[in-house]
Design a protein around this motif. Structure first.
Motif, PDB file in Angstrom:
ATOM      1  N   ARG A   9     193.716 -54.803 -36.632  1.00  0.00           N
ATOM      2  CA  ARG A   9     193.052 -55.220 -37.864  1.00  0.00           C
ATOM      3  C   ARG A   9     192.039 -56.327 -37.578  1.00  0.00           C
ATOM      4  NH1 ARG A   9     193.928 -58.993 -42.196  1.00  0.00           N
ATOM      5  NH2 ARG A   9     193.259 -58.077 -44.173  1.00  0.00           N
ATOM      6  N   SER A  10     192.490 -57.364 -36.883  1.00  0.00           N
ATOM      7  CA  SER A  10     191.572 -58.481 -36.696  1.00  0.00           C
ATOM      8  C   SER A  10     190.421 -58.094 -35.758  1.00  0.00           C
ATOM      9  CB  SER A  10     192.320 -59.740 -36.253  1.00  0.00           C
ATOM     10  OG  SER A  10     192.319 -59.849 -34.867  1.00  0.00           O
TER      11      SER A  10
ATOM     12  N   LEU B 255     187.919 -56.261 -37.828  1.00  0.00           N
ATOM     13  CA  LEU B 255     187.174 -57.188 -38.681  1.00  0.00           C
ATOM     14  C   LEU B 255     186.108 -57.916 -37.865  1.00  0.00           C
ATOM     15  CD1 LEU B 255     190.033 -58.603 -40.898  1.00  0.00           C
ATOM     16  CD2 LEU B 255     188.095 -57.224 -41.661  1.00  0.00           C
ATOM     17  N   GLU B 256     186.443 -58.262 -36.633  1.00  0.00           N
ATOM     18  CA  GLU B 256     185.445 -58.898 -35.781  1.00  0.00           C
ATOM     19  C   GLU B 256     184.305 -57.947 -35.461  1.00  0.00           C
ATOM     20  OE1 GLU B 256     187.537 -60.475 -32.447  1.00  0.00           O
ATOM     21  OE2 GLU B 256     188.122 -62.258 -33.555  1.00  0.00           O
TER      22      GLU B 256
ATOM     23  N   ASP C  74     183.026 -56.114 -37.633  1.00  0.00           N
ATOM     24  CA  ASP C  74     182.323 -55.969 -38.904  1.00  0.00           C
ATOM     25  C   ASP C  74     182.635 -54.686 -39.664  1.00  0.00           C
ATOM     26  OD1 ASP C  74     180.887 -58.435 -38.876  1.00  0.00           O
ATOM     27  OD2 ASP C  74     179.541 -57.583 -37.386  1.00  0.00           O
TER      28      ASP C  74
ATOM     29  N   LEU D 223     186.388 -54.590 -44.957  1.00  0.00           N
ATOM     30  CA  LEU D 223     187.812 -54.873 -45.149  1.00  0.00           C
ATOM     31  C   LEU D 223     188.589 -53.688 -45.724  1.00  0.00           C
ATOM     32  CD1 LEU D 223     189.954 -57.047 -44.966  1.00  0.00           C
ATOM     33  CD2 LEU D 223     189.284 -57.803 -47.232  1.00  0.00           C
TER      34      LEU D 223
ATOM     35  N   MET E  99     173.789 -54.509 -36.779  1.00  0.00           N
ATOM     36  CA  MET E  99     174.370 -55.857 -36.803  1.00  0.00           C
ATOM     37  C   MET E  99     174.887 -56.253 -38.182  1.00  0.00           C
ATOM     38  SD  MET E  99     171.702 -57.902 -34.373  1.00  0.00           S
ATOM     39  CE  MET E  99     170.215 -57.100 -34.869  1.00  0.00           C
ATOM     40  N   ILE E 100     174.732 -55.383 -39.174  1.00  0.00           N
ATOM     41  CA  ILE E 100     175.096 -55.739 -40.546  1.00  0.00           C
ATOM     42  C   ILE E 100     176.595 -56.028 -40.653  1.00  0.00           C
ATOM     43  CG2 ILE E 100     175.519 -53.378 -41.320  1.00  0.00           C
ATOM     44  CD1 ILE E 100     174.110 -54.128 -43.962  1.00  0.00           C
ATOM     45  N   GLY E 101     176.930 -56.928 -41.550  1.00  0.00           N
ATOM     46  CA  GLY E 101     178.319 -57.331 -41.720  1.00  0.00           C
ATOM     47  C   GLY E 101     178.991 -56.626 -42.883  1.00  0.00           C
ATOM     48  N   GLN E 102     179.831 -57.362 -43.585  1.00  0.00           N
ATOM     49  CA  GLN E 102     180.631 -56.788 -44.660  1.00  0.00           C
ATOM     50  C   GLN E 102     179.788 -56.265 -45.822  1.00  0.00           C
ATOM     51  OE1 GLN E 102     184.105 -56.620 -44.830  1.00  0.00           O
ATOM     52  NE2 GLN E 102     184.255 -57.300 -42.711  1.00  0.00           N
ATOM     53  N   ASP E 103     178.551 -56.740 -45.900  1.00  0.00           N
ATOM     54  CA  ASP E 103     177.692 -56.309 -46.993  1.00  0.00           C
ATOM     55  C   ASP E 103     177.299 -54.834 -46.872  1.00  0.00           C
ATOM     56  OD1 ASP E 103     176.219 -57.068 -49.379  1.00  0.00           O
ATOM     57  OD2 ASP E 103     174.436 -56.657 -48.192  1.00  0.00           O
TER      58      ASP E 103
ATOM     59  N   ALA F 174     176.058 -55.973 -30.846  1.00  0.00           N
ATOM     60  CA  ALA F 174     176.927 -55.850 -32.016  1.00  0.00           C
ATOM     61  C   ALA F 174     177.793 -54.613 -31.822  1.00  0.00           C
ATOM     62  CB  ALA F 174     176.105 -55.721 -33.282  1.00  0.00           C
TER      63      ALA F 174
ATOM     64  N   ASP G 163     181.743 -62.479 -44.902  1.00  0.00           N
ATOM     65  CA  ASP G 163     181.356 -62.499 -43.488  1.00  0.00           C
ATOM     66  C   ASP G 163     181.705 -63.792 -42.765  1.00  0.00           C
ATOM     67  OD1 ASP G 163     180.310 -59.932 -42.932  1.00  0.00           O
ATOM     68  OD2 ASP G 163     178.497 -60.418 -44.055  1.00  0.00           O
TER      69      ASP G 163
ATOM     70  N   PRO H 233     187.226 -63.142 -39.107  1.00  0.00           N
ATOM     71  CA  PRO H 233     188.679 -63.321 -39.109  1.00  0.00           C
ATOM     72  C   PRO H 233     189.134 -64.689 -38.591  1.00  0.00           C
ATOM     73  CG  PRO H 233     188.016 -61.619 -37.540  1.00  0.00           C
ATOM     74  CD  PRO H 233     186.808 -61.975 -38.331  1.00  0.00           C
TER      75      PRO H 233
ATOM     76  N   THR I 162     172.618 -60.661 -44.141  1.00  0.00           N
ATOM     77  CA  THR I 162     173.435 -59.448 -44.073  1.00  0.00           C
ATOM     78  C   THR I 162     174.130 -59.292 -42.718  1.00  0.00           C
ATOM     79  OG1 THR I 162     171.493 -58.163 -43.417  1.00  0.00           O
ATOM     80  CG2 THR I 162     172.071 -58.123 -45.733  1.00  0.00           C
ATOM     81  N   THR I 163     173.777 -60.144 -41.749  1.00  0.00           N
ATOM     82  CA  THR I 163     174.368 -60.025 -40.413  1.00  0.00           C
ATOM     83  C   THR I 163     175.860 -60.305 -40.436  1.00  0.00           C
ATOM     84  OG1 THR I 163     172.308 -60.861 -39.522  1.00  0.00           O
ATOM     85  CG2 THR I 163     174.161 -60.809 -38.026  1.00  0.00           C
ATOM     86  N   GLY I 164     176.574 -59.557 -39.643  1.00  0.00           N
ATOM     87  CA  GLY I 164     178.004 -59.774 -39.538  1.00  0.00           C
ATOM     88  C   GLY I 164     178.339 -60.724 -38.406  1.00  0.00           C
ATOM     89  N   GLN I 165     179.469 -60.500 -37.765  1.00  0.00           N
ATOM     90  CA  GLN I 165     179.973 -61.438 -36.756  1.00  0.00           C
ATOM     91  C   GLN I 165     179.070 -61.540 -35.536  1.00  0.00           C
ATOM     92  OE1 GLN I 165     182.474 -63.547 -37.646  1.00  0.00           O
ATOM     93  NE2 GLN I 165     181.818 -62.476 -39.477  1.00  0.00           N
ATOM     94  N   ASN I 166     178.188 -60.584 -35.359  1.00  0.00           N
ATOM     95  CA  ASN I 166     177.264 -60.667 -34.233  1.00  0.00           C
ATOM     96  C   ASN I 166     176.358 -61.896 -34.336  1.00  0.00           C
ATOM     97  OD1 ASN I 166     174.410 -59.329 -32.905  1.00  0.00           O
ATOM     98  ND2 ASN I 166     176.319 -59.179 -31.777  1.00  0.00           N
TER      99      ASN I 166
END
Lengths: 485, 279
Positions: free
Chosen positions: A35-36, A39-40, A42, A45, A228-232, A258, B33, B36, B206-210
């Motif tokens: 899980r973690s 999440l890392e 991206d 959730l 590279m986009i995250g949770q959005d 990424a 974002d 964790p 909008t970038t995530g953990q990168n």
């Protein structure tokens, strides 16, 4: 920076191995780690949680069938991998061509996702397949987006339909409409409509995209998204799906580091296929999407396919065959051979990159990062400063020769000495191995290395002890004999 | 009511929150974002919360992860040279222009340098911006050596005695070591004429953990002094910027929140933090 999922799992699984059989609480712990790690990477959730539930269920179901031993860990890892590929590639397909040309492809996405560059890459991709694409400059928003598309079009040799100067001037809907008419009259069989970047929450611009869509009725609307986009990614993909709508996804900037967990989120939540991936600044850095490679990337599993490709390119079969022959004849391994191997290795790219591609490399991440690349260059330079005679027979190396070599290589005499000492030790070991029964090829194979590489002094030079341990025979009968003796 | 205040409301009058609430807070932090690692840290500090002061305490916890460094552009004796860097598509050119506009409207004289000679039409894009906001743009040809353009710009800025020179650079992915080395060269060459006072890394909200990897490697290459967080007008909350501040102690200095030249402002911690949690 982050421990990859494989690093974590390696840790989890090695502790499991020492205890024997995996039980359900081990699965539970493993799921928390997965899980973690996801999440890392991206992954959104909600997708992570439903994915973990699925993995838990499958792993628990598989548990009774698992034999005790190290392959349990592998089996569970495989379950994860299979599920990832299933989600990423379940809906895979190619572009649908229109029955009556031109085929209309429309690009949509956030600002900076890489739409304009992608338009050029896509045009090149289809041009090379014999299609006749036309690029359409419907991004009239961003300053000089039109010019950028024109430059891109010119460099790939695809015409650009750009009647409006852009920079806020002109109507993108009309441009798209006119382009369609123009393409029909000039018999282009494909048009690729570049549009302005827009945010999912921008109602006005979303309406504009809808208007463009209604005007040209695209055969494919491709949602372009930055790896590279995250949770959005979830909100944005949904906003575009509910707004202009799309039929497929293109991932860009995959040449970055990424992990691209967004791919998983978008594929899972929209149920739409990821069709292409874009991985570099050159207009040819573009390919169809491979779910297996993406799964490996998200898991941080290393990329054996790429490693094998590179090894094949670097080690020509002729020289490795020559090497094996040499061993069979009983010739000594010389510095000349050593140099050849060093060169083949440096052709394959940086050592840390190569090592990083090996599965399980996550566990020795620190060592890999600290690997001194220039060590190979230094070693090479010493051997290259030797005469052919010296390379064939290091015994002739007296003090003055060593001093000359050190001067030539720009190193100290001690460096030359230590190389020669290590090499002699390795050479001696190789002789012993040969005498104990044709060891080198078998050893190379057992190490999973291309022939002629595993036996090289590189491995023995770096760590004498493990190499010596390997001098046990791979042939069970012989090994037993050795152990008795 | 945002998730934050909902959480606090539930917390009020209770000695401890029930696990379900922690789960909700965790979801919210992850969705912004924060990643964790930082989320786990914040949750750990938050477990001790109780009673009426929960809101204050939570705000304090978040605040404690912000950098203590100054968020103002550092003062320069002569010309303040600002280098704008980042990965592709984050909004460097737009941010460079908006920053120029912000400084100009505060009464400073500003010059722009079109150091992105790689991306098709990036020079034109900056020139269009320059004309729009009334700031002169020093540029070379497309494909010109970026360090040469930056050098010319530094000389011109020194001669004209302007207050600020803002140098746009080409987007580069941080894992490409040759491109990162090129950035180091731009820096060295400019510093033959003028010291660089700020290196601002542009991070897309909008970038995530990168984003953390980006900041780490750019900081190693060119000593990043601050962040510009762009595209905060979208649905992304830009939590990775807090993760960067927390992990690397690089302060956010400006935010970009729209396509107009005035959609740009100095960073406001309070506003940003409440934006992170109040969706």
């Amino acid at each position: 920076m982050f421990d990859s999922l494989s690093t974590k799992l390696t840790g989890v699984f090695s502790s499991l191995r020492s205890r024997g059989k995996i039980n359900s609480s081990d699965i539970e712990n493993t799921c928390a780690d997965i899980r973690s790690a996801l999440l890392e990477s991206d992954v959104a959730l909600s997708v992570v949680d439903s994915f973990i539930d699925l993995i838990r269920e499958k792993a628990l179901a598989a548990l009774p069938n698992l034999q005790s031993g190290s392959n349990q860990a592998q089996a569970i890892f495989e379950i994860i991998n299979v599920e990832l590929i299933e989600i990423l590639g379940g809906a895979a397909r190619r572009i649908r061509f229109a029955k009556n040309p031109p085929t209309v492809i429309m690009l949509a996405g956030l600002q900076g996702a890489g739409k304009t560059t992608l338009a050029g890459k896509l045009a090149k991709f289809y041009l090379d397949q014999g299609d006749t694409p036309l690029l359409v400059a419907s991004d009239l928003q961003r300053p000089n987006a039109v010019t950028q598309l024109q430059v891109v079009g010119e460099s790939v040799g695809v015409p650009v339909f750009a009647p409006e100067p852009g920079n806020g001037v002109g109507d993108p809907v009309k441009v798209a409409e006119q382009a369609l008419v123009f393409a029909k009259s000039k018999l282009y069989n494909m048009i690729i409509v570049d549009t302005a970047g827009r945010l999912g929450v921008d109602q006005e611009l979303m309406q504009q995209a809808i208007d463009i869509r209604n005007a040209v009725k695209p055969d494919e609307i491709l949602f372009v998204v930055d790896a590279m986009i995250g949770q959005d990614s979830v909100r944005t993909a949904q906003a575009f799906q509910e707004g202009v709508g799309f039929d497929g996804v293109v991932l860009t900037k995959l040449d970055g580091d990424a992990r691209g967990g967004a791919a998983l989120s978008i594929a899972k939540l929209t149920g739409l296929p990821i069709m292409f991936s874009s991985n570099g600044e050159k207009l040819t850095d573009f390919d169809i999407f491979y779910p297996e490679r993406m799964a490996s990337r998200i898991l941080g599993m290393g990329d054996v396919a790429t490693l094998a490709e590179q090894a094949k390119k670097a080690l020509d079969t002729e020289s490795s065959a020559k090497m094996e022959e040499k061993f069979a004849r009983g010739d000594d391994f010389t510095l000349e051979d050593f140099l050849e191997q060093l060169e083949a290795m440096s052709k394959m790219g940086s050592m840390s990159k190569l090592l990083g591609m090996l599965p399980g490399a996550g566990a020795m991440k620190k060592q890999i990062e600290n690997f001194d690349e220039s060590e190979i260059v230094r070693t090479k330079s010493i051997v290259q400063s030797m005469t052919p005679l010296e390379r064939q027979d290091p015994k002739v190396l007296n003090g003055s020769r060593r001093a000359r070599i050190a001067l030539g290589a720009g190193r100290k005499v001690q460096d030359v000495n230590s190389l020669v000492d290590k090499f002699s030790a390795a050479q001696k070991m190789m002789r012993q191995m040969r005498n104990s029964g044709g060891m080198p090829p078998a050893m190379a194979q057992s190490m999973g290395m291309p022939a002629g590489m595993g036996a090289g002094p590189i491995s023995s030079r770096k760590s004498q002890a493990p190499a010596k341990k390997k001098s046990k025979s791979g042939n069970p009968a012989k090994r037993a004999a050795e152990e008795r003796g | 009511m945002g998730i934050f205040s909902k959480f606090v409301a539930k917390l009020k009058g209770q000695s401890t929150a029930d696990p379900l609430d922690w789960k909700v807070l965790e979801e919210e932090l992850l969705a912004a974002d924060l990643g964790p690692k930082l989320t786990a840290e914040i949750l750990k500090s938050a477990q001790g919360l109780k009673g009426d002061d929960a809101l204050t305490s939570l705000t304090q916890i978040l605040n404690s992860h912000l950098s203590g460094k100054s968020r103002a552009l550092s003062d320069a004796n002569t010309v303040g040279v600002v280098l704008v860097v980042g990965v592709n598509g984050t909004g460097k050119t737009t941010s460079a222009a908006k920053l120029a506009n912000l400084l100009k409207s505060s009464g400073f004289s500003v010059m722009l340098a079109a150091g992105d000679t790689f991306r098709a039409a990036a020079v034109d894009q900056l020139q269009t911006w320059g004309a729009r906001i009334g700031v002169s743009v020093i540029s070379g040809k497309n494909g010109a050596e970026p360090a040469a353009v930056a050098f010319d710009a530094a000389v011109a800025a020194k001669e004209s005695k302007c207050n600020f020179l803002i140098i746009d650079t080409a987007g580069r992915l941080h894992n490409k070591s040759d491109l990162m080395a090129e950035l180091g060269k731009v820096r060295r060459v400019v510093e033959k004429t003028l010291p660089i006072s700020e290196v601002l890394l542009v991070i897309d909200a909008t970038t995530g953990q990168n984003g953390i990897a980006q900041a780490k490697i750019f900081a190693e290459a060119v000593d990043v002094t601050g962040l510009i967080v762009t595209k905060l007008d979208g649905s992304a909350r830009g939590g990775v910027a807090l993760a960067i501040e927390s992990a690397l102690d690089i302060p956010i200095k400006f935010i970009g929140n729209g396509e107009g030249e005035r959609d740009f402002a100095p960073f406001e911690p309070g506003q940003y933090l409440s934006g992170l949690i109040n969706d």
